[in-house]
Design an enzyme around this catalytic site. Sequence first.
Site, PDB file in Angstrom:
ATOM      1  N   GLU A 230       0.872  -1.167   0.000  1.00 46.74           N
ATOM      2  CA  GLU A 230       0.000   0.000   0.000  1.00 46.74           C
ATOM      3  C   GLU A 230       0.910   1.218   0.000  1.00 46.74           C
ATOM      4  OE1 GLU A 230      -3.106   2.833   1.887  1.00 46.74           O
ATOM      5  OE2 GLU A 230      -0.953   2.635   2.037  1.00 46.74           O
TER       6      GLU A 230
ATOM      7  N   CYS B 167      -2.248   9.233   2.950  1.00 39.57           N
ATOM      8  CA  CYS B 167      -2.036   8.904   1.544  1.00 39.57           C
ATOM      9  C   CYS B 167      -3.314   8.962   0.719  1.00 39.57           C
ATOM     10  CB  CYS B 167      -1.393   7.523   1.418  1.00 39.57           C
ATOM     11  SG  CYS B 167      -2.264   6.231   2.317  1.00 39.57           S
TER      12      CYS B 167
END
Length: 497
Positions: free
Chosen positions: A271, A304
Amino acid sequence: MASEAQSIEGVQDSGHMLLGGRLVAGEGAPITVIDPSTGQPTATFAGASVAQFGKAIAIARAAYEEGQWANLRPVARLGILQAYLDLLNVNTDRLRRLIVRETGCPIGSFAIRAQVESPLHQMQQMLDLYPSLPELVENPLTLDERVAVTGGFVQSLRRYVPVGVVAAISAYNFPLHISLWKLLPALAAGNSVILRPSPLTPLATLALGEIAVEAGLPEGVLSILAEGGAEGAQLLTTHRDVNLVTFTGSTSVGIRVAEQGAPTMKRMHLELGGKSAQIVLPDKIEAAFDAAVTVCMSHAGQGCVLGTRLFVPEEEKPKVLAAMKASLDYARIGDSTDPSTTMGPVISEAQMERCERYVQLAVEAGATVVTGGKRANRPGFYFEPTILDLPDNRNPAAQDEIFGPVIGVIGYRDVEHAIEMANDSELGLSGYVHGKDARAALEVAKRLRTGTVNVNTFFASGNASSGGHKLSGVGRERGVEGIRAFQEIQVLNLGGM
């Protein structure tokens, strides 16, 4: 070398590692945790040595091969993990205090819920979800295939089994959240896990180890080791006895992790970075007015999935910029322990410098600083909430992840132009579409090349996965896919008369 953590203002932690079920002192270089609110040390303790990481791998491998955890009935594993989660909920105040001090996330901000309460709630959802996933699933054979050429009948089954030994490498911004996304699903699936937190924010994650001992997790199935460098992490990504690496962090480091794991054919779950677009359709311009608050007050932009590229109709851009600037008048920059603080610091001096550098690069490429754009005049690692008027989507501030309280606003000619610019990125982690016409907004969302799209909302659940497209990663976390990620498929073909 210190073996006990030093603490400040009542935030206490032993600094002990969890090594194969036992709490031990580190034997490696010291870790000094800096409080971003002050720039001063908040804890110092010995980190794990490379030898301790190697021992953790050996213990995890042996535990998996012996099968005492992997071969338990799922209901038995879930019972132990539920007791663990219950204890984590009892310790929320302690975990919150540790996170506030090590991350700088303000205790009174809306982002603090995403640090503690949200991950614990999502983990409960995932533990509730796991029993609904069958271990055996029949493959959809045709009628002809079900009759063997040698006579008799054939049944073909998919069996979901643990991957084996999982190395989990977490990021600094939401340490508890990210660690639990990896830890509990991997354990529920029957794996042995070695968790390595970011050296910038290890305290809350190490506390997970102490609570695991109290909850009675079997020895060998979990180790949590912090280190000041990266040697232990590199061993985890290269060692042949590690079967899967789950990593959260920047794209550049994620690429190196994948390269390190390639020679031993490790499964990778990555990720990585994001530069998420928000498209504000002409019928809902007001949705853009609070965009700077949402990005900058969400842990100083250190997320993010935050929508740091805001696309608005070109003719509405002046009104949007004025409203966004006004919305920041109520922002209160301050110490993370002050309940009135709405925006805290970024994690480090290096991250402040990154914010400064990208503002400069943006201006050199034609951007205008609407507000902010510099360090705040106070001790600690504070960068002002910043709005950039970007001339186009090729600006460095529109292409690269900054990871700070910086949002760029870009005008579009029409919706096709907005979609084209939103997709003009090497990253594809998340995205947002705002529009009063829900059908029109949904059609725009379906054309975005990104792993998650939120239409008129922001939603995160233990029942719904997230993950990146393009250079934003490989695999999914949470939901069905986030559990199956820690399982292998074994196909069983059974014949009989």
